[in-house]
Motif scaffolding. Structure first.
Motif, mmCIF file in Angstrom:
data_model
loop_
_atom_site.group_PDB
_atom_site.id
_atom_site.type_symbol
_atom_site.label_atom_id
_atom_site.label_comp_id
_atom_site.label_asym_id
_atom_site.label_seq_id
_atom_site.Cartn_x
_atom_site.Cartn_y
_atom_site.Cartn_z
ATOM 1 N N LEU A 1 3.401 -10.057 11.874
ATOM 2 C CA LEU A 1 2.621 -9.498 10.771
ATOM 3 C C LEU A 1 2.666 -10.471 9.615
ATOM 4 O O LEU A 1 3.749 -10.946 9.245
ATOM 5 N N LEU A 2 1.502 -10.775 9.043
ATOM 6 C CA LEU A 2 1.421 -11.536 7.797
ATOM 7 C C LEU A 2 0.988 -10.568 6.706
ATOM 8 O O LEU A 2 -0.148 -10.082 6.713
ATOM 9 N N ALA A 3 1.891 -10.255 5.793
ATOM 10 C CA ALA A 3 1.609 -9.332 4.691
ATOM 11 C C ALA A 3 1.391 -10.136 3.424
ATOM 12 O O ALA A 3 2.275 -10.893 2.999
ATOM 13 N N ILE A 4 0.220 -9.973 2.818
ATOM 14 C CA ILE A 4 -0.155 -10.743 1.631
ATOM 15 C C ILE A 4 -0.144 -9.809 0.426
ATOM 16 O O ILE A 4 -0.868 -8.805 0.393
ATOM 17 N N SER A 5 0.674 -10.138 -0.566
ATOM 18 C CA SER A 5 0.773 -9.316 -1.769
ATOM 19 C C SER A 5 1.213 -10.201 -2.916
ATOM 20 O O SER A 5 2.274 -10.830 -2.843
ATOM 21 N N THR A 6 0.426 -10.272 -3.975
ATOM 22 C CA THR A 6 0.785 -11.148 -5.094
ATOM 23 C C THR A 6 2.086 -10.691 -5.752
ATOM 24 O O THR A 6 2.893 -11.509 -6.187
ATOM 25 N N SER A 7 2.310 -9.385 -5.813
ATOM 26 C CA SER A 7 3.554 -8.866 -6.378
ATOM 27 C C SER A 7 4.684 -8.870 -5.359
ATOM 28 O O SER A 7 5.867 -8.925 -5.717
ATOM 29 N N GLY A 8 4.321 -8.765 -4.073
ATOM 30 C CA GLY A 8 5.314 -8.602 -3.026
ATOM 31 C C GLY A 8 5.829 -7.191 -2.907
ATOM 32 O O GLY A 8 6.735 -6.917 -2.116
ATOM 33 N N ASN A 9 5.242 -6.274 -3.679
ATOM 34 C CA ASN A 9 5.736 -4.900 -3.715
ATOM 35 C C ASN A 9 4.669 -3.862 -3.367
ATOM 36 O O ASN A 9 4.917 -2.664 -3.561
ATOM 37 N N SER A 10 3.527 -4.288 -2.867
ATOM 38 C CA SER A 10 2.474 -3.329 -2.512
ATOM 39 C C SER A 10 3.013 -2.361 -1.461
ATOM 40 O O SER A 10 3.446 -2.774 -0.376
ATOM 41 N N GLU A 11 2.974 -1.070 -1.772
ATOM 42 C CA GLU A 11 3.624 -0.087 -0.909
ATOM 43 C C GLU A 11 3.086 -0.113 0.516
ATOM 44 O O GLU A 11 3.852 -0.054 1.484
ATOM 45 N N ASN A 12 1.743 -0.207 0.649
ATOM 46 C CA ASN A 12 1.192 -0.152 2.008
ATOM 47 C C ASN A 12 1.586 -1.377 2.829
ATOM 48 O O ASN A 12 1.770 -1.291 4.046
ATOM 49 N N CYS A 13 1.763 -2.528 2.170
ATOM 50 C CA CYS A 13 2.218 -3.723 2.882
ATOM 51 C C CYS A 13 3.701 -3.625 3.236
ATOM 52 O O CYS A 13 4.126 -4.068 4.321
ATOM 53 N N VAL A 14 4.493 -3.049 2.334
ATOM 54 C CA VAL A 14 5.922 -2.870 2.606
ATOM 55 C C VAL A 14 6.110 -1.924 3.792
ATOM 56 O O VAL A 14 6.911 -2.202 4.700
ATOM 57 N N TYR A 15 5.380 -0.805 3.810
ATOM 58 C CA TYR A 15 5.485 0.133 4.931
ATOM 59 C C TYR A 15 5.051 -0.528 6.242
ATOM 60 O O TYR A 15 5.643 -0.293 7.300
ATOM 61 N N ALA A 16 4.013 -1.360 6.168
ATOM 62 C CA ALA A 16 3.560 -2.074 7.364
ATOM 63 C C ALA A 16 4.635 -3.032 7.859
ATOM 64 O O ALA A 16 4.878 -3.143 9.069
ATOM 65 N N ALA A 17 5.301 -3.727 6.925
ATOM 66 C CA ALA A 17 6.357 -4.667 7.306
ATOM 67 C C ALA A 17 7.537 -3.935 7.935
ATOM 68 O O ALA A 17 8.111 -4.401 8.934
ATOM 69 N N GLU A 18 7.908 -2.804 7.369
ATOM 70 C CA GLU A 18 9.016 -2.025 7.932
ATOM 71 C C GLU A 18 8.670 -1.532 9.336
ATOM 72 O O GLU A 18 9.514 -1.555 10.241
ATOM 73 N N THR A 19 7.432 -1.106 9.518
ATOM 74 C CA THR A 19 6.990 -0.653 10.837
ATOM 75 C C THR A 19 6.988 -1.806 11.828
ATOM 76 O O THR A 19 7.387 -1.660 12.991
ATOM 77 N N ALA A 20 6.546 -2.977 11.372
ATOM 78 C CA ALA A 20 6.529 -4.157 12.242
ATOM 79 C C ALA A 20 7.936 -4.496 12.726
ATOM 80 O O ALA A 20 8.139 -4.801 13.904
ATOM 81 N N LYS A 21 8.908 -4.454 11.840
ATOM 82 C CA LYS A 21 10.279 -4.753 12.250
ATOM 83 C C LYS A 21 10.762 -3.741 13.284
ATOM 84 O O LYS A 21 11.446 -4.100 14.248
ATOM 85 N N ALA A 22 10.393 -2.466 13.097
ATOM 86 C CA ALA A 22 10.783 -1.434 14.058
ATOM 87 C C ALA A 22 10.155 -1.676 15.429
ATOM 88 O O ALA A 22 10.726 -1.295 16.451
ATOM 89 N N LYS A 23 8.984 -2.315 15.449
ATOM 90 C CA LYS A 23 8.281 -2.611 16.707
ATOM 91 C C LYS A 23 8.782 -3.895 17.363
ATOM 92 O O LYS A 23 8.298 -4.277 18.430
ATOM 93 N N GLY A 24 9.712 -4.578 16.749
ATOM 94 C CA GLY A 24 10.200 -5.835 17.307
ATOM 95 C C GLY A 24 9.326 -7.020 16.962
ATOM 96 O O GLY A 24 9.389 -8.058 17.639
ATOM 97 N N MET A 25 8.523 -6.893 15.906
ATOM 98 C CA MET A 25 7.670 -7.981 15.451
ATOM 99 C C MET A 25 8.399 -8.813 14.400
ATOM 100 O O MET A 25 9.364 -8.375 13.796
ATOM 101 N N GLN A 26 7.887 -10.018 14.164
ATOM 102 C CA GLN A 26 8.370 -10.838 13.069
ATOM 103 C C GLN A 26 7.400 -10.722 11.901
ATOM 104 O O GLN A 26 6.201 -10.477 12.096
#
Length: 218
Positions: free
Chosen positions: A138-163
């Protein structure tokens, strides 16, 4: 990483010296994605607003020829010729080999349906959950790095065994705490961060294309 790939990353610094501070992380992101693609994985991209446009832009560079020709392989050509006596030759001549990538910001029907029926901030996470597999990225793009929907996507990706790769601004962030690699543009103002993001991801796409499609690629 091949020498021609390293040269593409080095040329970014020659063009934009202020991005020297990103060079190590960008090389790590390139290596991570090259390994994903060698394993037969894919890249999912997400972001909001201008970063959503950047996610789509990245997919466009990866899914077709960017600066190098990407002719189909001999086996692919044979399969296309066998599939259609009428159109096989045309398909074989004009299709490009791709580095599989999907923008999660482009699924309007799914996103609006999920936002209406469930929790709007989880629309990217839902797509990661449905599309992502172990070994993908997953490539999550966020100028703040704190966009909630991107953070949730990143957490889900880690749970799926993604980088996870994060593309952010200079400040520490929730995404950088999750990501395997964070490329931090050396700016803090949103539009200035975005001005850095484009040459950074162009260099990433150029490097990946060189890694897989330069003439001497193995």
């Amino acid at each position: 990483m091949r020498e021609i790939t390293k040269k593409e990353l080095e040329q970014l610094v020659q063009r934009r010296p202020e991005l020297q501070v990103c060079s190590e992380a960008l090389a790590q992101a390139t290596q991570l994605l090259a390994e994903v693609y060698r394993r037969g994985g894919k890249l999912l991209c997400c972001g909001n607003g201008g970063s959503a446009a950047d996610a789509a832009h990245i997919v466009g560079e990866l899914m077709k020829s960017f600066c190098l020709p990407r002719p189909v392989t001999a086996d692919e050509k044979s399969a296309l010729l066998a599939s259609s006596a009428k159109n096989g030759a045309m398909l074989a001549e004009n299709l490009h080999r791709a580095l599989p990538a999907v923008s999660l910001a482009g699924e309007i029907s799914l996103s609006t349906a999920f936002a209406n029926d469930a929790i709007p901030q989880l629309t990217f996470a839902q797509q990661v959950f449905g599309l992502g597999n172990a070994g993908d990225a997953l490539l999550a793009i966020s100028t703040s790095g704190n966009s909630e929907n991107c953070v949730y996507a990143a957490e889900t990706a880690k749970a799926k065994g993604m980088q996870v790769i994060a593309l952010t601004g200079a400040k520490g962030s929730a995404l950088s705490a999750i990501a395997d690699v964070t490329v931090k543009a050396p700016e803090t103002e949103t539009y200035r961060i975005q001005e850095c993001h484009l040459p950074l991801y162009h260099a990433l796409c150029l490097a990946l294309e060189a890694e897989f499609f330069a003439k001497d690629a193995e």
